[in-house]
Write an enzyme that holds these catalytic residues in place. Structure first.
Site, PDB file in Angstrom:
ATOM      1  N   ALA A  45       0.831  -1.198   0.000  1.00  0.00           N
ATOM      2  CA  ALA A  45       0.000   0.000   0.000  1.00  0.00           C
ATOM      3  C   ALA A  45       0.870   1.254   0.000  1.00  0.00           C
ATOM      4  CB  ALA A  45      -0.928   0.000   1.205  1.00  0.00           C
ATOM      5  N   GLU A  84      10.104  -5.571  15.520  1.00  0.00           N
ATOM      6  CA  GLU A  84       9.046  -4.704  14.996  1.00  0.00           C
ATOM      7  C   GLU A  84       7.887  -4.511  15.972  1.00  0.00           C
ATOM      8  OE1 GLU A  84       8.874  -3.293  11.541  1.00  0.00           O
ATOM      9  OE2 GLU A  84      11.012  -3.598  11.829  1.00  0.00           O
ATOM     10  N   ARG A 141      11.181  -8.988   8.733  1.00  0.00           N
ATOM     11  CA  ARG A 141      11.665  -7.940   9.623  1.00  0.00           C
ATOM     12  C   ARG A 141      11.939  -8.399  11.049  1.00  0.00           C
ATOM     13  NH1 ARG A 141       8.064  -2.620   7.969  1.00  0.00           N
ATOM     14  NH2 ARG A 141       8.255  -2.813   5.697  1.00  0.00           N
ATOM     15  N   HIS A 147       4.175  -7.605   8.444  1.00  0.00           N
ATOM     16  CA  HIS A 147       4.036  -7.911   9.869  1.00  0.00           C
ATOM     17  C   HIS A 147       2.996  -9.006  10.029  1.00  0.00           C
ATOM     18  CE1 HIS A 147       5.375  -3.516  10.656  1.00  0.00           C
ATOM     19  NE2 HIS A 147       6.388  -4.318  10.870  1.00  0.00           N
ATOM     20  N   CYS A 194      -2.887  -1.451  13.256  1.00  0.00           N
ATOM     21  CA  CYS A 194      -1.576  -0.795  13.227  1.00  0.00           C
ATOM     22  C   CYS A 194      -1.543   0.427  14.129  1.00  0.00           C
ATOM     23  CB  CYS A 194      -1.237  -0.367  11.801  1.00  0.00           C
ATOM     24  SG  CYS A 194      -0.558  -1.677  10.765  1.00  0.00           S
TER      25      CYS A 194
END
Length: 446
Positions: A27, A174, A211, A247, A368
């Protein structure tokens, strides 16, 4: 012991823009270079917080970070007045200016991993600010995040705010975007699920970076003094990462006893579920809600952010509520799945939708934007600052956002020195509003 799960949402900062900085975030890549609306973004976030507070949930506020972040640019050799630095970097290194101006701290799910006092060996709530070292624009966040957490959760007898893990690739972290806690009730011991994308001891050659490392999850479990028998480390599916699930919270969310996840969320799905069942034995029976790939593809899950939703236990409701982004309703596959989900007898009884379109265009849904913190009554009353949402705070934040934020912002506008002045004025006013002190941001300390 009685406890609740509070949500602390990140306020969108005045420099919210579409700089396209996040590799693996589809995105963000699609929106690169487009005009953003910082004012719309902050008001959307404030409205979401108010809506959850109105439902009887405890809703907190996490302040944005100072942006553009002049200390980064000065470290890189730029000098002169603040305005001169902004103009020079805008001319000579606009990519560095985008990095120093990112409002990505709005996604508070990446702020830290949090373990409640019921799970920790010393009976305190533990916070580990994420080092976010995989992406340059986010790797500068940890010191200010730690400062915010230490200011809000200042009572050292009840809270322990750690330093971030070392800035080494072995310990890439993260935050809570790769963490789920399951429990029978929030005040009792639960199962902590830590999800990693790569093992630092082996090579990883994927299309997008994985990550979170296994080693960072192990370190957090140790420093939070978690019971090894109640802690589960699970590998995220490489397939999911390669599809754009940067994530775990893009393909999985959970609360209470319920884990809501995509069929392709975990590298070893059967092993992950078995490990969770074993860790929960004697505490509760996990309720697994798996979304088949035949009904919702990974592409649809990632495009709609079905799983980047908040799974809520609303007072007075027997079944959970899924708070999904409007994009989930607009996607035919996920809308049809949600209709079937609530028509059944499972743990999720309703789906509601939130408009956070400005955040979504940069790759962040409702989940998020929030950091979950389980608090007992005593811990809740030990919070510092004016950070819990009330009708009065809602009105004040709305007025603040309308006054200080621009209606539109292009990445090229970051080179305007006036934006630095406007941002600092906004943050100065916010620290007074939230009771965080006049020395909260680096620019305030001189």
């Amino acid at each position: 012991m009685t406890a609740i799960e509070a949500n602390f949402d990140g306020l969108v900062g005045p420099t919210h823009n579409y700089g396209g900085l996040s590799e693996g975030n589809l995105a963000s890549a699609r929106s690169e270079g487009l005009a953003s609306s910082p004012r719309e973004a902050v008001l959307e976030g404030i409205a979401k917080m108010k809506a959850l507070a109105d439902l009887g949930l405890v809703q907190g506020v996490m302040p944005p970070h100072e942006r553009p972040f002049l200390p980064l640019l000065k470290t890189l050799g730029f000098s002169g007045s603040d305005a001169a630095i902004i103009e020079q970097v805008g001319r000579e290194a606009p990519h560095l200016l985008r990095r120093a101006s990112s409002a990505s701290a709005m996604w508070a799910a990446n702020a830290a991993m949090v373990s409640p006092s019921a799970d920790s060996g010393d009976g305190r709530v533990h916070f580990s600010p994420a080092n976010l070292m995989t992406t340059g624009h986010r790797a500068i966040e940890a010191p200010q995040t730690r400062r915010a957490l230490a200011r809000i959760f200042a009572d050292s007898e009840r809270f322990c705010v750690h330093d971030p893990l070392p800035y080494q690739s072995d310990f890439a972290d993260e935050g809570a975007a790769n963490h789920v806690r399951l429990c029978e009730n929030h005040g009792a011991a639960g199962v902590e699920l830590l999800v990693w994308g790569r093992d630092a001891a082996t090579s990883y050659d994927g299309r997008f970076p994985a990550r979170q490392t296994r080693q960072s999850c192990e370190a957090i479990a140790r420093r939070h003094r978690l019971d090894p028998a109640r802690t589960v480390l699970v590998q995220q599916a490489r397939t999911a990462i390669e599809a754009g699930a940067f994530h775990n919270d893009v393909v999985c969310v959970g609360t209470g006893t319920c884990l809501f996840y995509h069929e392709q969320a975990f590298e070893d799905r059967d092993g992950a579920l078995a490990a969770i069942r074993q860790a929960a034995e004697g505490l509760f029976e996990p309720a697994f809600v798996e979304v088949p790939a035949s009904e919702v593809s990974l592409d649809d899950a990632i495009t709609s952010y079905l799983f980047n939703s908040q799974l809520l236990q609303i007072p007075g409701e027997d079944r959970l509520v899924l708070l999904a982004p409007e994009e989930t309703r607009e996607n035919a596959a996920t809308r049809a799945y949600c209709d079937r989900l609530v028509a059944g007898n499972g743990p999720i009884g309703a789906v509601r939708f939130a408009s956070v379109r400005q955040s979504m265009r940069n790759g962040g849904g409702p989940a998020c934007l929030r950091l979950r913190v389980v608090l007992t009554d005593a811990e809740r009353h030990a919070l510092s600052g004016n950070v819990l949402m009330t009708p009065a705070l809602f009105e004040a934040l709305n007025a603040w956002g309308n006054k200080h934020y621009r209606d539109t912002l292009l990445p090229a506008d970051l080179a305007d020195p006036n934006l630095l002045v406007e941002s600092r004025e906004a943050l100065d006013a916010l620290t007074a509003l939230l009771g965080l002190g006049a020395d909260f941001y680096p620019f305030q300390r001189g």
